[in-house]
Design a protein around this motif. Structure first.
Motif, PDB file in Angstrom:
ATOM      1  N   MET A 129       1.386  -1.200   0.466  1.00  0.00           N
ATOM      2  CA  MET A 129       0.250   0.060   0.428  1.00  0.00           C
ATOM      3  C   MET A 129       0.445   1.436  -0.174  1.00  0.00           C
ATOM      4  O   MET A 129       2.217   1.528   1.124  1.00  0.00           O
ATOM      5  N   ALA A 130       0.589   1.955  -0.836  1.00  0.00           N
ATOM      6  CA  ALA A 130       1.282   3.224  -0.632  1.00  0.00           C
ATOM      7  C   ALA A 130       0.956   3.906   0.404  1.00  0.00           C
ATOM      8  O   ALA A 130       0.212   3.838   1.009  1.00  0.00           O
ATOM      9  N   ARG A 131       2.730   5.201   0.831  1.00  0.00           N
ATOM     10  CA  ARG A 131       2.373   5.546   1.760  1.00  0.00           C
ATOM     11  C   ARG A 131       2.708   7.392   1.801  1.00  0.00           C
ATOM     12  O   ARG A 131       3.955   7.315   0.680  1.00  0.00           O
ATOM     13  N   ILE A 132       1.523   7.726   0.961  1.00  0.00           N
ATOM     14  CA  ILE A 132       1.559   9.645   0.471  1.00  0.00           C
ATOM     15  C   ILE A 132       1.879   9.910   1.923  1.00  0.00           C
ATOM     16  O   ILE A 132       2.370  10.571   3.203  1.00  0.00           O
ATOM     17  N   ILE A 133       3.218  11.580   1.669  1.00  0.00           N
ATOM     18  CA  ILE A 133       4.329  12.469   2.038  1.00  0.00           C
ATOM     19  C   ILE A 133       4.107  13.678   2.486  1.00  0.00           C
ATOM     20  O   ILE A 133       3.649  13.919   0.762  1.00  0.00           O
ATOM     21  N   GLU A 134       3.718  14.279   2.846  1.00  0.00           N
ATOM     22  CA  GLU A 134       3.060  15.179   2.670  1.00  0.00           C
ATOM     23  C   GLU A 134       4.167  16.103   4.552  1.00  0.00           C
ATOM     24  O   GLU A 134       4.575  15.199   4.716  1.00  0.00           O
ATOM     25  N   THR A 135       4.108  17.220   3.687  1.00  0.00           N
ATOM     26  CA  THR A 135       5.349  18.144   4.120  1.00  0.00           C
ATOM     27  C   THR A 135       4.096  19.551   5.442  1.00  0.00           C
ATOM     28  O   THR A 135       4.398  19.868   5.988  1.00  0.00           O
ATOM     29  N   ALA A 136       2.754  19.573   4.245  1.00  0.00           N
ATOM     30  CA  ALA A 136       1.819  20.279   5.264  1.00  0.00           C
ATOM     31  C   ALA A 136       0.974  19.497   6.452  1.00  0.00           C
ATOM     32  O   ALA A 136       1.667  18.658   6.334  1.00  0.00           O
ATOM     33  N   LEU A 146      -2.960   2.501  -6.071  1.00  0.00           N
ATOM     34  CA  LEU A 146      -1.683   2.617  -5.187  1.00  0.00           C
ATOM     35  C   LEU A 146      -2.057   1.774  -3.891  1.00  0.00           C
ATOM     36  O   LEU A 146      -0.844   1.185  -3.454  1.00  0.00           O
ATOM     37  N   GLU A 147      -3.374   0.944  -4.124  1.00  0.00           N
ATOM     38  CA  GLU A 147      -3.063  -0.622  -3.406  1.00  0.00           C
ATOM     39  C   GLU A 147      -2.160  -1.658  -3.803  1.00  0.00           C
ATOM     40  O   GLU A 147      -1.428  -2.592  -2.517  1.00  0.00           O
ATOM     41  N   GLY A 148      -1.766  -1.341  -4.755  1.00  0.00           N
ATOM     42  CA  GLY A 148      -0.552  -2.602  -5.642  1.00  0.00           C
ATOM     43  C   GLY A 148       0.528  -1.489  -5.240  1.00  0.00           C
ATOM     44  O   GLY A 148       1.987  -2.382  -6.427  1.00  0.00           O
ATOM     45  N   PHE A 149       1.031  -0.695  -4.767  1.00  0.00           N
ATOM     46  CA  PHE A 149       2.380  -0.246  -4.813  1.00  0.00           C
ATOM     47  C   PHE A 149       2.571   0.171  -3.749  1.00  0.00           C
ATOM     48  O   PHE A 149       2.045   0.910  -2.632  1.00  0.00           O
ATOM     49  N   ASP A 150       4.141  -1.142  -3.524  1.00  0.00           N
ATOM     50  CA  ASP A 150       4.635  -0.635  -1.929  1.00  0.00           C
ATOM     51  C   ASP A 150       5.627   0.384  -2.219  1.00  0.00           C
ATOM     52  O   ASP A 150       6.917   0.174  -3.029  1.00  0.00           O
ATOM     53  N   GLY A 151       5.349   1.002  -1.786  1.00  0.00           N
ATOM     54  CA  GLY A 151       6.997   2.323  -1.342  1.00  0.00           C
ATOM     55  C   GLY A 151       5.895   3.704  -0.910  1.00  0.00           C
ATOM     56  O   GLY A 151       4.778   3.844  -0.516  1.00  0.00           O
ATOM     57  N   THR A 152       6.916   5.118  -1.004  1.00  0.00           N
ATOM     58  CA  THR A 152       6.456   6.065  -0.813  1.00  0.00           C
ATOM     59  C   THR A 152       6.151   6.746  -1.818  1.00  0.00           C
ATOM     60  O   THR A 152       6.893   6.658  -2.871  1.00  0.00           O
ATOM     61  N   ILE A 153       5.404   7.761  -1.958  1.00  0.00           N
ATOM     62  CA  ILE A 153       5.280   8.844  -2.834  1.00  0.00           C
ATOM     63  C   ILE A 153       4.914  10.276  -1.548  1.00  0.00           C
ATOM     64  O   ILE A 153       5.054  10.686  -1.536  1.00  0.00           O
TER      65      ILE A 153
END
Length: 625
Positions: free
Chosen positions: A1-8, A79-86
């Motif tokens: 599962m993708a992990r979304i990186i946000e700075t806000a 996104l479910e099939g993507f293993d990593g950060t975005i």
């Protein structure tokens, strides 16, 4: 599962959006979606994308729900099939249907997904996929009609970061392009997809800057909620609670000798929700015609029909999805098990329009369309120049053909057209300029559209004359079953393909074949199916039938299917027409059928070779691979 990186940090509070602002944002999104198309068309090299527009854009909200798009795809499943950060600047890519929950449905479709950030916060997604004319594999254009596994169909790219924080992964791209026959085309088309997604991102950021992030995101919620509210009312208005309706159609064959494949779809309303159920469809095909369809894509097909018929001005989106439950059995034609082959899923994509039309039209036969999209016929042509300045140079053509559009409540179906919203044909001038062939004719085939009060659109005969020794491939369907008519309308004609060899012999071709050798002077007739007719043919204006005879759209014999007696110049014999129509009315049932599917399947199989020149397919068997 993708992990979304946000700075806000901190949540964005919802706000009320006034109707004018909502309208501005809605149209801004609509315009951005069309701008995505134009950016790609002006940068792609392959004729399939540049000329025919075989691509599909999407702009989504932060959760991945489609807010605007043409065909729809499932960003959440990707996104479910993507293993990593975005992170901001990333662009993700895949061509593996099995790794993204069928967000795409065969390996020729290269899918890009790009996060959209504003001031460090994820505010949406831009996504687009395009059909690559070649992705390697054992045949040019990567659509082998005898493939039994996806491994035979070319390079299959797992989800990965094509761009990481704005930097291109050149090594990965070099490996991918090393597998294909036309790397320059693929690179240009891929760059166009990236540019289109970045264009959408810029437009979304502009709207966030202009209106504020809170207002923009609240507007997306309002647009999604509007579709939910509209669908909620439609479902309760159109479908009776607790009642199940069903419809069945067929894929004629799978390219390796089995068919027809039964496609069954049922619908039941339970309170506020409906349930779409594909149970009863055939098991997965042995050949490559499986259509691995995503549940959200099924909802999208359903929504296109429901919302656009009820209110074409609504910008349809994913907002109504919670109201639609979907059941697709594992191992079926609609959800084959890995590594089943998928390249010929274009027939299922075409047939799903007929399937939904036949199902949903039952609630109001007066609004029912006949069958007509039926398939998405493909023609491929490739080889090396044998002489002249270009001797030894490789050429390759992938192109999409069109059949007859169905008769409709509001009028006749167009002749030789596409039901896809933006597809167009490749101009003859382009084909003759860039390929060693000549288009001898591109014309409608009289009487191929089903007779009716509103005639089905005629199919077309595209006649190719070859000037180089090369190979061709064909993907089509509706050669065994008929495009059905409705409300008394007759079925359209079936499609057929044949070669007139330079030595004078004739060779009937299957609807699915590849690596067929052709030589200078050989002629291919690529004849597509017609659309089914709508309504009682005996109610059609005789003068209109006469006009169509004069124009070559209906023959003198074909006019008798409308009960019209007419001369070659279109002059109608009025008394003879009245007599013939009275005789025809007296000899038929008083109540005309809602559906005219043509002869039953067993009869079609029994007479197959005599009628088509091709052996009958064997009934499908379970395929474990």
């Amino acid at each position: 599962m993708a992990r979304i990186i946000e700075t806000a940090t901190g949540a964005v509070e919802k706000s009320e959006v006034d109707p004018v602002t909502l309208d501005l944002i809605e149209n801004g999104l609509r315009n951005a979606r069309y701008e995505m198309d134009e950016v790609l068309f002006r940068t792609a090299l392959s004729p399939g994308i540049r000329e025919q527009h075989d691509e599909f854009p999407l702009i989504g909200d932060p959760s991945g729900k489609m807010v605007v798009g043409q065909f729809g795809l499932s960003i959440p499943d990707f996104l479910e099939g993507f293993d990593g950060t975005i992170e901001e600047g990333d662009v993700l890519m895949t061509s593996d249907p099995y790794a993204c929950g069928a967000a795409i449905s065969h390996a020729n479709d290269w899918l890009l997904v790009m996060p959209i950030y504003h001031e460090g916060r994820l505010v949406g997604w831009a996504s687009m996929f395009g059909h690559m004319s070649d992705v390697g594999g054992k045949t040019p254009c990567s659509m082998p009609t005898d493939a039994r596994t996806i491994y035979e169909e070319g390079v299959v790219v797992p989800p990965f970061k094509l761009y990481r924080k704005g930097e291109l992964n050149e090594d990965a791209l070099r490996i991918i392009l090393n597998q294909v026959r036309m790397p320059d085309w693929n690179r240009a088309d891929l760059n166009g997809l990236v540019a289109a997604c970045r264009t959408a991102s810029r437009r979304v950021v502009e709207m966030c800057t202009r209106f504020g992030t809170a207002t923009y995101l609240s507007a997306l919620d309002a647009l999604l909620q509007r579709n939910y509210d509209a669908m909620k009312i439609l479902l309760q208005t159109v479908f009776e609670d607790g009642k199940t309706i069903s419809f069945t159609d067929y894929i004629c064959d799978d390219g390796v000798g089995f068919g027809p494949y039964e496609l069954k779809l049922s619908l039941t309303r339970h309170g506020e929700k409906v349930h779409l159920d594909f149970t009863g469809s055939s098991p997965q095909a042995a050949g490559p015609v499986n259509y691995y369809i995503n549940e959200n894509l099924t909802r999208m097909f359903f929504g296109i029909y429901m919302i656009t018929v009820a209110d074409p001005q609504i910008l349809w989106n994913d907002g109504f999805y919670p109201l639609v439950d979907v059941t697709i059995p594992d191992g079926s034609y609609w959800k084959p098990k890995h590594p089943a082959s998928l390249n010929g899923r274009n027939h299922g994509i075409g047939r799903v329009f007929d399937l939904f039309g036949g199902l949903l039209g039952q609630t109001n036969p007066a609004l029912l369309n006949a069958a007509g999209f039926s398939s998405s016929p493909h023609f491929m042509y490739s080889g090396n120049y044998s002489s002249g300045e270009r001797k030894g140079e490789w050429f390759q053509l992938y192109s999409i053909g069109f059949g007859g559009i169905p008769g409709r409540p509001l009028g006749d179906g167009p002749d030789g057209h596409s039901l896809w919203p933006s597809f167009v044909n490749i101009p003859c001038e382009y084909l003759e300029s860039y390929y060693p062939l000549r288009i001898e004719r591109w014309e409608t085939v009289a009487d191929t559209g089903g007779a009716g009060l509103h005639r089905g659109g005629n199919g077309v005969d595209v006649t190719y004359v070859f000037s180089e020794p090369c190979t061709i491939a064909i993907h089509d369907d509706r050669w065994l079953t008929y495009p059905w008519g409705v409300n008394g309308g007759a079925p359209g004609a079936r499609g057929t393909k044949w070669l007139e060899r330079a030595d004078g012999t004739k060779e009937v071709l299957p609807s699915k074949c590849h690596d067929v050798p052709v030589h200078p002077g050989d002629v291919l007739h690529f004849v597509t199916w017609g659309g089914g007719g709508w309504g009682d043919p005996l109610e059609r204006d005789p003068a209109l039938v006469g006009l169509e005879v004069a124009r070559g759209l209906v023959t003198v014999d074909g006019a008798r299917g409308y009960g019209v007696v007419v001369a070659e110049d279109g002059t109608v014999a009025e008394e003879a027409t009245k007599t013939l129509r009275d005789q025809m009315r007296a000899s038929r049932p008083a109540e005309l059928p809602v559906f005219d599917m043509g002869p039953p399947i067993e009869e079609l199989l029994a007479h197959c070779e005599a009628e088509t020149g091709l052996p009958a397919p064997q009934r499908p068997v379970w395929s474990a691979s």
